[in-house]
Design a protein around this motif. Structure first.
Motif, PDB file in Angstrom:
ATOM      1  N   ASP A  72       5.921   4.302   1.958  1.00 49.94           N
ATOM      2  CA  ASP A  72       5.519   3.440   0.842  1.00 49.94           C
ATOM      3  C   ASP A  72       4.996   4.272  -0.321  1.00 49.94           C
ATOM      4  OD1 ASP A  72       6.246   1.030   1.759  1.00 49.94           O
ATOM      5  OD2 ASP A  72       4.275   0.410   2.484  1.00 49.94           O
TER       6      ASP A  72
ATOM      7  N   SER B 293       5.846  -0.755  -7.651  1.00 45.38           N
ATOM      8  CA  SER B 293       4.874  -0.532  -6.577  1.00 45.38           C
ATOM      9  C   SER B 293       4.382  -1.866  -6.057  1.00 45.38           C
ATOM     10  CB  SER B 293       3.707   0.296  -7.104  1.00 45.38           C
ATOM     11  OG  SER B 293       3.167  -0.338  -8.232  1.00 45.38           O
ATOM     12  N   SER B 294       5.161  -2.496  -5.227  1.00 47.88           N
ATOM     13  CA  SER B 294       4.768  -3.814  -4.725  1.00 47.88           C
ATOM     14  C   SER B 294       4.224  -3.681  -3.324  1.00 47.88           C
ATOM     15  CB  SER B 294       5.950  -4.759  -4.726  1.00 47.88           C
ATOM     16  OG  SER B 294       6.995  -4.218  -3.957  1.00 47.88           O
TER      17      SER B 294
ATOM     18  N   ASN C 139       5.433   4.731   7.975  1.00 46.93           N
ATOM     19  CA  ASN C 139       5.573   3.603   7.054  1.00 46.93           C
ATOM     20  C   ASN C 139       4.657   3.757   5.846  1.00 46.93           C
ATOM     21  OD1 ASN C 139       7.591   1.881   7.975  1.00 46.93           O
ATOM     22  ND2 ASN C 139       6.277   1.078   9.592  1.00 46.93           N
ATOM     23  N   LEU C 140       3.409   4.179   6.087  1.00 48.21           N
ATOM     24  CA  LEU C 140       2.460   4.358   4.983  1.00 48.21           C
ATOM     25  C   LEU C 140       2.944   5.453   4.043  1.00 48.21           C
ATOM     26  CD1 LEU C 140      -0.912   4.138   6.949  1.00 48.21           C
ATOM     27  CD2 LEU C 140       0.124   2.402   5.502  1.00 48.21           C
TER      28      LEU C 140
ATOM     29  N   LEU D  26      -3.725   4.849   1.265  1.00 48.41           N
ATOM     30  CA  LEU D  26      -3.014   4.569   2.506  1.00 48.41           C
ATOM     31  C   LEU D  26      -1.951   5.629   2.775  1.00 48.41           C
ATOM     32  CD1 LEU D  26      -2.591   0.707   2.488  1.00 48.41           C
ATOM     33  CD2 LEU D  26      -3.978   2.102   4.017  1.00 48.41           C
TER      34      LEU D  26
END
Lengths: 310, 333
Positions: free
Chosen positions: A297, A309-310, A293-294, A45
């Motif tokens: 993260d 890494s949630s 956003n991806l 992602l």
């Protein structure tokens, strides 16, 4: 033959990067970056996000080549053409301007806003946070009070009030967004500084005679950077949305500028009959902020392993 | 006692800072407030008289003190647009925003909390993936655009809901305004027709705000739950043979309630603010529309008054969430 040569060179480079015993500071640093990249690459992602953003930069850089039409050229005879009409894949707006071309040129404005806010807000926050954290005492109290006051303010409303005072326009919008965006960075930088300040190596540097200026700029700033980068990337989606919101309200980029938020605002009048005029720029905004956003993260997993890494 | 004083002092300082910011904004504005009243052709004497009557000839510190004094007494000056006191205008429009944000938060909590809990319990399952996508989309979608698309689909195409505004044109001013919130007012007046119409108007914007609130609340709930579920006391509870439902809802969820209250209060405050753009799209006569319309006609008293009120509500909600935290969590005391 050449293939083989390049391959051995590649594995050589890879081995050099993957070594457990780096022989120079440069090698250690590059190896750390390479390891981070490997982790990052394992997150599909995040790679999608990175790909979209690279594409955005590409589109912005080559806008004159890629755009089929002049983004400002009006053609009243061919106004409000639907999707897929000949010569206008995404149709035309109420003045007959090609929507695709406007989106392509609009990417430049988006990048301009994002880049400037991403420079101004974190640097201001870094300055305030590290100074407050390192010097402490009264200065810390005052600076953090100011930060709290700005944090207590609702961001969009504050930005609105700033733009109202400064006057509408893209640069004032950037300034207003930056003014409302710096406090979280100051908080992060201060927290990092407080944990670093007491460590032995800072004492060692101080014993060698380094002053506060040198300690802050050379020894504290570099360690705050990674957590700031993560936060910046995650914040950029919000910045894009805020800029689009200001543009939508007519307080950001002014017409005929092809800013995406302003384009939605123009299309609003025709939403029920000619929905694509407003829908297309909205999709563009959504895609880019989703990409940030991806990417954010993914970067968080690489640069900030503490948060998990949630 | 000391803690109460400390909290009060912190509220006072924050509010003072908030007023300072709005005061500065009002002063750096390029429009000359005197000129906009007396007009371009006024003589020097008229100009000076007007300037003196507005208190603008006094030192800047005195002006700031006068401003604070006025705000404490609920005086934000007159609005150029409506020619009424700004405080009166805000009292009239605020209930509309409150109604919308409250309903939005309720939707967000009712959907977001269970979604977050289930996503944490079944980590990595399809429902967790859906929760993740819901949140990502919520964080990335421009709210005003989603509102327009919602209107297009549910009002324009499907005709399931009523269009912009709070009630249809035939239902305006039928029920007496008691609370200013149309849903409650129409229930009080037992006018079910108005209630039905009002629901049909509010459902779309409230769901929209609810979606954004849900995105945030479900993410926070998930990470709080994950933290609890990996604790040892959960393993102990499971080893004791307690049913999984008890472990999850009584033990783990029971421990995150306090954190959740804080998150919900924050999300509520954000919705009050986030409704600015939503209100524009849905022609909702709340404080967001009020500030924006004032902005576009350079009605600075109204803009700053609205900003101060929204800021005040924001600060109070933050403090309320702090107090609730301390109340429910004995460790924080």
């Amino acid at each position: 033959m050449t293939d083989l040569a390049s391959q051995t060179q590649k594995t050589g480079l890879r081995a050099w990067l993957m070594t457990d015993t780096p022989t120079s500071r440069r090698q250690a640093r590059l190896a750390a970056i390479y390891h981070g990249w490997l982790t990052f690459r394992g997150n599909p992602l995040a790679m999608v996000g990175l790909g979209i953003l690279l594409f955005l930069v590409f589109v912005a850089a080559f806008a004159p080549v890629l755009a089929p039409h002049d983004p400002l050229a009006q053609d009243l005879a061919g106004r409000l053409q639907p999707l897929g009409s000949p010569g206008h894949i995404l149709g035309t707006d109420s003045l007959g301007r090609d929507i695709l071309s406007r989106l392509i040129y609009g990417s430049r404005i988006t990048l301009y806003i994002v880049t400037l806010v991403a420079l101004i807000a974190p640097i201001a926050g870094l300055l305030v946070g590290t100074v407050a954290g390192y010097i402490g005492g009264f200065i810390d109290t005052v600076l953090m009070r100011i930060t709290d006051i700005f944090l207590a303010f609702p961001r969009l409303v504050l930005a609105l009030a700033f733009v109202a005072a400064l006057g509408a326009g893209i640069d004032n919008a950037i300034l207003a967004i930056s003014l409302t965006a710096w406090p979280p960075y100051a908080r992060i930088a201060r927290a990092e500084t407080l944990t670093i300040r007491g460590s032995d190596y800072i004492s060692a540097v101080r014993l060698q005679g380094a002053g506060p200026f040198r300690i802050i700029t050379r020894h504290i700033w570099p360690l705050c950077i990674s957590s700031l980068i993560v936060r910046v990337t995650l914040d950029m989606a919000g910045v894009i949305l805020a800029a689009a919101g200001l543009g939508f309200l007519g307080l950001g980029a002014q017409p005929p500028s092809p800013e995406w938020g302003a384009m939605i605002s123009e299309g609003r009048k025709f939403i029920l009959d000619f929905w694509w005029v407003a829908a297309m720029p909205g999709l563009a905004i959504f895609t880019v902020s989703l990409a940030f956003n991806l990417l954010g993260d993914g970067l968080r997993d690489v640069l900030d392993p503490k948060s998990g890494s949630s | 006692m000391l803690r109460v004083l400390k909290t009060l002092a912190s509220i006072a300082v924050t509010m003072l800072g908030l007023l300072l910011v709005t005061f500065v904004i009002g002063r750096v504005m390029p429009i000359d407030p005197v000129l906009s009243i007396v007009g371009e052709s006024a003589t020097k004497a008229t100009y000076d008289a007007a300037r003196a009557s507005m208190g603008l000839d006094k030192p800047i510190v005195v002006q700031f003190l006068i401003y604070i004094w006025d705000v404490i007494h609920g005086d934000f000056g007159y609005s150029l647009l409506t020619a009424r006191p700004v405080a009166e205008d805000i009292a009239r429009v605020f209930p509309a925003t409150l109604e919308l944000a409250t309903l939005g938060t309720m939707i967000g909590v009712l959907l977001g909390v269970p979604l977050g809990v289930v996503a944490a319990v079944r980590r990595g399952s399809w429902i967790d993936q859906i929760a993740r996508i819901v949140a990502l989309v919520g964080y990335s979608m421009p709210i005003f655009w989603l509102g327009m698309m919602g209107l297009l689909v549910f009002y324009g195409t499907l005709g399931w809901v009523a269009g912009p505004g709070r009630v249809g044109i035939f239902y305006v001013d039928i029920v007496p305004p008691v609370t200013g919130m149309i849903l409650i007012d129409s229930i009080l007046a037992r006018n079910w027709e108005v209630l039905q119409n009002a629901i049909s108007h509010i459902i779309l914007p409230a769901s929209l705000l609810g979606y954004y609130s849900m995105a945030y609340i479900s993410r926070m709930t998930r990470s709080f739950m994950l933290e609890q579920l990996s604790s040892e006391y959960i393993t102990t509870a499971r080893v004791k043979g307690l049913p999984e439902r008890t472990v999850i809802w009584r033990h783990a969820f029971g421990n995150i309630k306090v954190q959740l209250i804080t998150v919900i209060a924050l999300s509520y405050a954000n919705l009050l603010e986030g409704s600015v753009l939503t209100e524009i799209i849905f022609s909702w006569p709340g404080i967001g529309s009020y500030i924006t319309n004032a902005l576009l006609s350079a009605d600075m008293n109204a803009v700053l008054g609205g900003t101060v009120v929204v800021g005040l509500v924001f600060v109070l909600l933050n403090i309320l969430s702090d107090l609730l935290y301390q109340f429910f969590d004995p460790r924080a005391a």
